[in-house]
Design a protein around this motif. Structure first.
Motif, PDB file in Angstrom:
ATOM      1  N   THR A   1       0.815  -1.084  -0.049  1.00 21.28           N
ATOM      2  CA  THR A   1       0.123   0.127  -0.025  1.00 21.28           C
ATOM      3  C   THR A   1       0.856   1.309  -0.014  1.00 21.28           C
ATOM      4  O   THR A   1       2.132   1.150   0.201  1.00 21.28           O
ATOM      5  CB  THR A   1      -0.788  -0.005   1.449  1.00 21.28           C
TER       6      THR A   1
ATOM      7  N   GLU B   1       2.490   1.522   3.373  1.00 21.15           N
ATOM      8  CA  GLU B   1       3.804   0.398   3.469  1.00 21.15           C
ATOM      9  C   GLU B   1       4.962   0.936   2.319  1.00 21.15           C
ATOM     10  O   GLU B   1       5.914   0.622   2.812  1.00 21.15           O
ATOM     11  CB  GLU B   1       3.230  -0.911   2.893  1.00 21.15           C
TER      12      GLU B   1
ATOM     13  N   ASP C   1      -4.030   3.687   2.551  1.00 17.01           N
ATOM     14  CA  ASP C   1      -4.390   2.230   2.321  1.00 17.01           C
ATOM     15  C   ASP C   1      -4.639   1.710   0.825  1.00 17.01           C
ATOM     16  O   ASP C   1      -4.998   0.481   0.681  1.00 17.01           O
ATOM     17  CB  ASP C   1      -5.758   1.934   3.116  1.00 17.01           C
ATOM     18  N   GLU C   2      -4.385   2.630  -0.032  1.00 15.15           N
ATOM     19  CA  GLU C   2      -4.731   2.251  -1.476  1.00 15.15           C
ATOM     20  C   GLU C   2      -3.368   1.661  -2.010  1.00 15.15           C
ATOM     21  O   GLU C   2      -2.224   1.805  -1.417  1.00 15.15           O
ATOM     22  CB  GLU C   2      -4.885   3.462  -2.448  1.00 15.15           C
TER      23      GLU C   2
END
Ligand code: ADP
Ligand code: MG
Length: 240
Positions: free
Chosen positions: A93, A96, A131-132
């Motif tokens: 993501t 991340e 969070d994409e």
């Protein structure tokens, strides 16, 4: 911050950088301009030894990047790089992506890395995309994530290689705005760009390369209003 002394680079017999010397001072924003194939990317890549100089020296503060015993990995953590084609990790993501290097290289805890990543994402205006996955973002958004990811290592200098060249026109400004605010915050930056308006407005200095030579090293005012070389004049006539 960066000192380049008599740098030459050959690929086989092709000498693509010819005896280049320049300094980039702390806090300075330098635009690197020139025709395609003139050696701009190679010059940028020599700064963090992604390309190895054939001759000459590159220094980052008091460390010789080109030195045989230098810990180049360590220097690279202090030099952020942003490319034309983003190079985000597709299976992670956005959050991340930004957390990854601080966690794995610097050993930050997940909580600290996440907190820092969120702060950086909010700086580039993308906290709501945390969070994409990268595939769901526009080009301009991907590039802003790439900038946040580079900043997560707290670099002392940022290198940009045509960061807006792969973007649709309507997305160029959002990326340039992030870069402009970074410049305003005092970051030392070297930017290969074809965005002449941006170079004129944001850069402290313009370097003009042609056929591997550093032909001009001037203030934007000087460079854009009265370029010294015929080559720069011809180039500007085509792009302005
Ligand atoms: P620019 O970024 O200004 O377009 P580059 O630095 O990419 O120019 O390339 C300068 C010259 O070096 C070009 O002639 C290019 O073909 C050559 N070149 C760049 N990278 C390599 C490589 N890895 N191997 C061989 N030649 C290369
Ligand atoms: Mg290039």
């Amino acid at each position: 911050m960066i000192k380049i002394k008599n740098l030459s680079k050959q690929f086989g017999k092709n000498e693509v950088l010819k005896d280049i010397s320049l300094d980039i001072k702390t806090g300075e924003v330098v635009a690197i301009i020139g025709p395609s194939g003139s050696g701009k990317s190679t010059l940028l890549r020599c700064i963090n030894n992604l390309e190895t100089a054939t001759k000459g020296e590159v220094w980052f503060k008091d460390q010789e990047v080109t030195g045989k015993k230098t810990d180049i990995q360590k220097i690279r953590t202090k030099i952020g790089m942003v490319f034309q084609h983003f190079h985000l990790f597709p299976h992670m993501t956005v959050l991340e992506n930004v957390m990854y290097a601080p966690k794995t290289v610097n050993g930050l805890s997940s909580a600290d890395a996440a907190a820092q990543a969120k702060e950086l994402l909010s700086k580039v205006g993308l906290l709501e995309k945390a969070d994409e996955y990268p595939a769901r973002l526009s080009g301009g958004q991907k590039q802003r994530v790439a900038i946040a990811r580079a900043l997560a290592m707290k670099p002392e200098v940022m290198l940009f290689d045509e960061p807006t060249s792969a973007l649709d026109p309507e997305m160029v400004k959002e990326v340039l705005d992030v870069m402009k605010s970074l410049a305003g915050s005092g970051m030392t930056m070297a930017i290969v760009t074809h965005e002449m308006g941006f170079a004129r407005e944001v850069a402290d200095r313009v370097l003009f390369l042609d056929e591997g030579k550093l032909v001009e090293d001037a203030s934007p005012q000087e460079f854009f209003s009265s370029p010294k070389s015929e080559r720069a004049r011809a180039f500007l006539e085509k792009v302005l």
